[in-house]
Write a protein that holds these residues in place. Structure first.
Motif, PDB file in Angstrom:
ATOM      1  N   ILE A  91       0.848  -1.192   0.000  1.00 32.59           N
ATOM      2  CA  ILE A  91       0.000   0.000   0.000  1.00 32.59           C
ATOM      3  C   ILE A  91       0.880   1.236   0.000  1.00 32.59           C
ATOM      4  O   ILE A  91       1.757   1.384   0.857  1.00 32.59           O
ATOM      5  N   THR A  92       0.651   2.156  -0.935  1.00 31.59           N
ATOM      6  CA  THR A  92       1.340   3.446  -0.913  1.00 31.59           C
ATOM      7  C   THR A  92       0.443   4.489  -0.244  1.00 31.59           C
ATOM      8  O   THR A  92      -0.769   4.316  -0.156  1.00 31.59           O
ATOM      9  N   GLY A  93       1.060   5.565   0.229  1.00 32.78           N
ATOM     10  CA  GLY A  93       0.295   6.595   0.923  1.00 32.78           C
ATOM     11  C   GLY A  93      -0.368   6.047   2.168  1.00 32.78           C
ATOM     12  O   GLY A  93      -1.523   6.378   2.475  1.00 32.78           O
ATOM     13  N   ALA A  94       0.390   5.225   2.930  1.00 30.73           N
ATOM     14  CA  ALA A  94      -0.217   4.450   4.012  1.00 30.73           C
ATOM     15  C   ALA A  94      -0.200   5.131   5.371  1.00 30.73           C
ATOM     16  O   ALA A  94      -0.777   4.600   6.319  1.00 30.73           O
ATOM     17  N   THR A  95       0.433   6.274   5.495  1.00 36.79           N
ATOM     18  CA  THR A  95       0.586   6.855   6.830  1.00 36.79           C
ATOM     19  C   THR A  95      -0.564   7.770   7.232  1.00 36.79           C
ATOM     20  O   THR A  95      -0.639   8.191   8.386  1.00 36.79           O
ATOM     21  N   ARG A  96      -1.451   8.091   6.307  1.00 36.82           N
ATOM     22  CA  ARG A  96      -2.560   8.988   6.630  1.00 36.82           C
ATOM     23  C   ARG A  96      -3.823   8.546   5.901  1.00 36.82           C
ATOM     24  O   ARG A  96      -3.777   7.818   4.923  1.00 36.82           O
ATOM     25  N   GLY A  97      -4.956   9.046   6.383  1.00 41.91           N
ATOM     26  CA  GLY A  97      -6.218   8.914   5.673  1.00 41.91           C
ATOM     27  C   GLY A  97      -6.586   7.508   5.271  1.00 41.91           C
ATOM     28  O   GLY A  97      -6.530   6.561   6.067  1.00 41.91           O
ATOM     29  N   LEU A  98      -6.973   7.361   4.018  1.00 38.17           N
ATOM     30  CA  LEU A  98      -7.446   6.090   3.502  1.00 38.17           C
ATOM     31  C   LEU A  98      -6.368   5.010   3.590  1.00 38.17           C
ATOM     32  O   LEU A  98      -6.648   3.864   3.964  1.00 38.17           O
ATOM     33  N   GLY A  99      -5.131   5.350   3.237  1.00 35.42           N
ATOM     34  CA  GLY A  99      -4.066   4.358   3.274  1.00 35.42           C
ATOM     35  C   GLY A  99      -3.834   3.811   4.663  1.00 35.42           C
ATOM     36  O   GLY A  99      -3.608   2.603   4.847  1.00 35.42           O
ATOM     37  N   ARG A 100      -3.901   4.676   5.652  1.00 34.41           N
ATOM     38  CA  ARG A 100      -3.723   4.228   7.030  1.00 34.41           C
ATOM     39  C   ARG A 100      -4.877   3.324   7.456  1.00 34.41           C
ATOM     40  O   ARG A 100      -4.671   2.277   8.083  1.00 34.41           O
ATOM     41  N   ALA A 101      -6.089   3.727   7.120  1.00 36.98           N
ATOM     42  CA  ALA A 101      -7.261   2.913   7.473  1.00 36.98           C
ATOM     43  C   ALA A 101      -7.196   1.545   6.803  1.00 36.98           C
ATOM     44  O   ALA A 101      -7.542   0.527   7.412  1.00 36.98           O
ATOM     45  N   LEU A 102      -6.729   1.509   5.567  1.00 32.55           N
ATOM     46  CA  LEU A 102      -6.575   0.238   4.868  1.00 32.55           C
ATOM     47  C   LEU A 102      -5.560  -0.657   5.574  1.00 32.55           C
ATOM     48  O   LEU A 102      -5.791  -1.859   5.759  1.00 32.55           O
ATOM     49  N   THR A 103      -4.429  -0.062   5.940  1.00 25.91           N
ATOM     50  CA  THR A 103      -3.386  -0.840   6.609  1.00 25.91           C
ATOM     51  C   THR A 103      -3.908  -1.431   7.910  1.00 25.91           C
ATOM     52  O   THR A 103      -3.700  -2.621   8.207  1.00 25.91           O
ATOM     53  N   VAL A 104      -4.594  -0.617   8.703  1.00 26.22           N
ATOM     54  CA  VAL A 104      -5.131  -1.087   9.982  1.00 26.22           C
ATOM     55  C   VAL A 104      -6.115  -2.227   9.765  1.00 26.22           C
ATOM     56  O   VAL A 104      -6.025  -3.285  10.414  1.00 26.22           O
TER      57      VAL A 104
END
Length: 225
Positions: free
Chosen positions: A6-19
């Motif tokens: 996942i790119t852009g994973a530290t904020r917003g949608l990317g973070r929610a996806l990672t979690v």
């Protein structure tokens, strides 16, 4: 469970996806520019990851290789990272911001898609999800450069989908509507929460092999088009 980059994973949608993906047992390699935020995300979820500047083509290709090596292969690529320098009429924009947005919003996903296809094609399986934006469905004044890149990504996605599907690889364009994230100058509680959008994308990954979604578009009730 599948291995996911996942790119852009530290904020917003990317973070929610990672979690959400980590909570469900997926092995996730997360990338972002903020080292501190990435470290916090890794501590919270147990994901793997590293920082990369997607405006640098060499860092993009190196990121994919690091992720593939760390996970033992990538089965799902989520091109989520994106940026918009500012709102401005085309006549008021600068070449430097056009080139920056091109590098992050279009060239980086292209490079990652190309690398993913090279890895997935011999296996005859895999999934690529390109998070675009409903801006690509419109022609909004003051959003000329951002719209150009997102419409370009949509075109790339649609061609890749036709090339990939006969090879057993799924490719999906995701068009979220207005989302209440740090991407915006001020809070938009009437918009989609990142966690809600993430749930829609997680469902794509969980779909059965015989089901292919070419395009997923969703908006908050506050948006009518």
């Amino acid at each position: 469970m599948k291995n996911v980059l996942i790119t852009g994973a530290t904020r917003g949608l990317g973070r929610a996806l990672t979690v959400q993906l980590c909570e469900q047992g997926y092995r996730v390699y997360a990338s972002g520019r903020d080292a501190e935020a990435l470290a916090q995300l890794q501590q919270q979820t147990g994901c793997l990851g590293s920082c990369a500047d997607l405006a640098d083509a060499e860092q993009v290709t190196a990121l994919y290789q690091r992720a593939s090596d760390a996970l033992g292969g990538i089965e799902v690529l989520i091109n989520n990272a994106g940026m918009n320098t500012r709102k401005a009429a085309v006549v008021d924009t600068e070449l430097a911001e056009f080139e920056w947005q091109y590098a992050v919003n279009l060239r980086a996903p292209y490079l990652l898609c190309r690398a993913a296809m090279s890895e997935m094609q011999p296996r005859g399986a895999g999934q690529i999800i390109n998070v675009i934006s409903t801006v690509a469905k419109r022609s909004s004044p003051t959003m000329g450069v951002y719209t150009t890149m997102k419409q370009g990504l949509a075109g790339l996605n649609n061609v890749l989908m036709k090339e990939a599907q006969p090879l057993g690889i799924k490719v999906t364009a995701v068009y979220p509507g207005g989302m209440d994230t740090e991407f915006r100058d001020q809070a938009r509680p009437q918009y989609i929460r990142p966690e809600q959008a993430a749930q829609k994308i997680v469902q794509l990954i969980q779909d059965p092999p015989e089901l292919v979604t070419h395009e997923l578009l969703f908006r908050p009730p506050a948006e009518l088009e």
